[in-house]
Design an enzyme around this catalytic site. Sequence first.
Site, mmCIF file in Angstrom:
data_model
loop_
_atom_site.group_PDB
_atom_site.id
_atom_site.type_symbol
_atom_site.label_atom_id
_atom_site.label_comp_id
_atom_site.label_asym_id
_atom_site.label_seq_id
_atom_site.Cartn_x
_atom_site.Cartn_y
_atom_site.Cartn_z
ATOM 1 C CG HIS A 188 -70.846 19.220 -71.013
ATOM 2 N ND1 HIS A 188 -70.247 20.318 -70.500
ATOM 3 C CD2 HIS A 188 -70.450 18.251 -69.753
ATOM 4 C CE1 HIS A 188 -70.111 20.405 -68.943
ATOM 5 N NE2 HIS A 188 -70.026 19.149 -68.628
ATOM 6 N NE ARG A 328 -56.906 13.344 -53.284
ATOM 7 C CZ ARG A 328 -56.350 12.590 -54.777
ATOM 8 N NH1 ARG A 328 -55.669 12.088 -54.617
ATOM 9 N NH2 ARG A 328 -56.623 13.404 -55.639
ATOM 10 C CD GLU A 427 -51.322 9.302 -52.898
ATOM 11 O OE1 GLU A 427 -51.700 9.250 -54.077
ATOM 12 O OE2 GLU A 427 -51.582 10.394 -52.152
ATOM 13 C CG ASP A 451 -49.349 9.731 -57.184
ATOM 14 O OD1 ASP A 451 -48.723 9.764 -57.904
ATOM 15 O OD2 ASP A 451 -50.412 10.412 -56.724
ATOM 16 C CB CYS A 498 -59.283 5.597 -54.306
ATOM 17 S SG CYS A 498 -57.693 6.311 -53.483
#
Length: 570
Positions: A188, A328, A427, A451, A498
């Site tokens: 952060h 997704r 994928e 993938d 993506c």
Amino acid sequence: MNVIKGIPAAPGIAIGTGFLYSPSQLIPSRQHIQVVDTEINRLQDALSTAEKELEEIYQNALESAGQEAAEIFEAHLVMLKDPDLLESVEQTIRTEQINADAAFYEASETYAEMLENLSDEYLRARAADIRDVASRVIRILGGEEVQQTLLTRPSIIIAEDLAPSDTIKFDRAYTLGFFTAQGGTTSHTAILSRALGIPAIVGAGQLPDSTSSLILDGDNGQLIIDPDEETLSEYQQRQQLLDKKLDDERQSSKKPAVTLDGKQVEVVANIGNLEDARNAIDHGAEGVGLFRTEFSYLEHSSLPNEEDLVQVYQDIFRTFGSFPVVVRTLDIGGDKEIPHLKLPSETNPFLGHRGIRLCLSRPDLFKPQLRAILRAGVGCNLCIMFPMIATVGEVRQARKMLEECAAELESENLAYNPRPQIGIMIEVPSAVICADQLAQEVDFFSIGTNDLTQYTMAVDRTNAKVTYLVSAMQPAVLRLIKQVIDHGHQAGIWVGMCGEMAGEPLAIPILLGFGLDEFSMNPPAIPQAKEIIRRWDTEQARTLAEQALLCETPEEVEALVQNWLDGNKQ
Ligand code: PEP
Ligand code: MG
């Protein structure tokens, strides 16, 4: 002159003196208590004081650093009220008759350690948030006030590590930069300093031994100690130029990516939560190409229910207004584990019961998510995407479940989006081979090269020994990508990507040449991707892509693109 190297966490240059910040860490010891109920009441009081403090910090962050930074403290409020955490603390107090301070410390440490052991870098970094919340509660239980850290002049903050609430509490007008020995790019300190627009270096491994004259170079991740005159004046000039460049880039990232011959290409973001969503908009995303929904399940210590999910999704969808958001559905298994689901371990998790396979066999898990997406998607440009599709049968089953959910919502008189676009991730190699058939079943494809590369090259994407094979520029993968785009277009549907490849500078011109319709990437990659697209003509890119398909190695492909770029520059 001395130089310490670290991880560049937020861009920019800071020049000035350092302020060494070393807060004391509270580790409460176990003490036996007599009256359990008094201890529980003490805990409840401390929790409500912590809540008030966090609400105040949230407001301050909202005003000083914007929504993205404020969300961090909103997440702290959620952690503070986490029912599983609180139940475990109360149970320890009751069964072991120990003080609330130690019980809270131990329960939060267990949770933080569980997060630290996850493979996902972002979630690992959330351990620091749990500890930040815990130290607030423990400090209040110990009767201590908030320690104010007053900066009396502009300074570069130097610390071993900074908790989010440390990072935000420094007076912005006096904070020139952040430098920490620990932390990573998703810590952060990194996120907040980017939101605040303050240069930062994290994970340097050591602290400077002198702080009287420093240059913090947030772009290159180096801290220069006691710079000479020449270096100092060089950096002063760079600082001015950088400020101007950053300003220009931010302005142009908000504009569309149009090729030289006038084709507008959609550049969208991969996100996992609301914080990413804000970040995406800041970087010029024109929507979302991949909303990884696993995070809502991982960030809680128990399964989120439908109502929880509706809330999370609504907040995210609304951030994007009329821009498309591709959600997704749950993709767990493989490298993405949800410990509290307690799924049986598998010998070959990447080839196992993951993604859509798991969801189709677990309507109790899948249907609440589908219902939540449909409900939260009212009035939004909603696209639903199923992961890990290997067969036409799986798409049909998933669509059937979605239709069942819509019918249930209809009969329950609950508002929902009746017409989302439905797509699948490509994928798995079998999906590429049958892309012509799959294209008849859906409205869009999104290629998941992470993938797809793993399954095509038969390489575990998390195994460092075989990384030399993990490249979407491998000729075999490039050919598959081309096939998917062609089949999608022949069937009249749009094709996006993506996987990480979509944001890689050398891959973008080739994908443009293949005719990819939508590029989805991590938000920080967006401004540069748009710049690259603007420099190409689609015909030129098509010629380049044809040549790329003839290359025999990834290195050849990369050299080819680089040559074009060098040629174009002349
Ligand atoms: C992919 O596989 O390319 C992808 C985008 O999905 P994930 O990385 O979440 O598996
Ligand atoms: Mg994937």
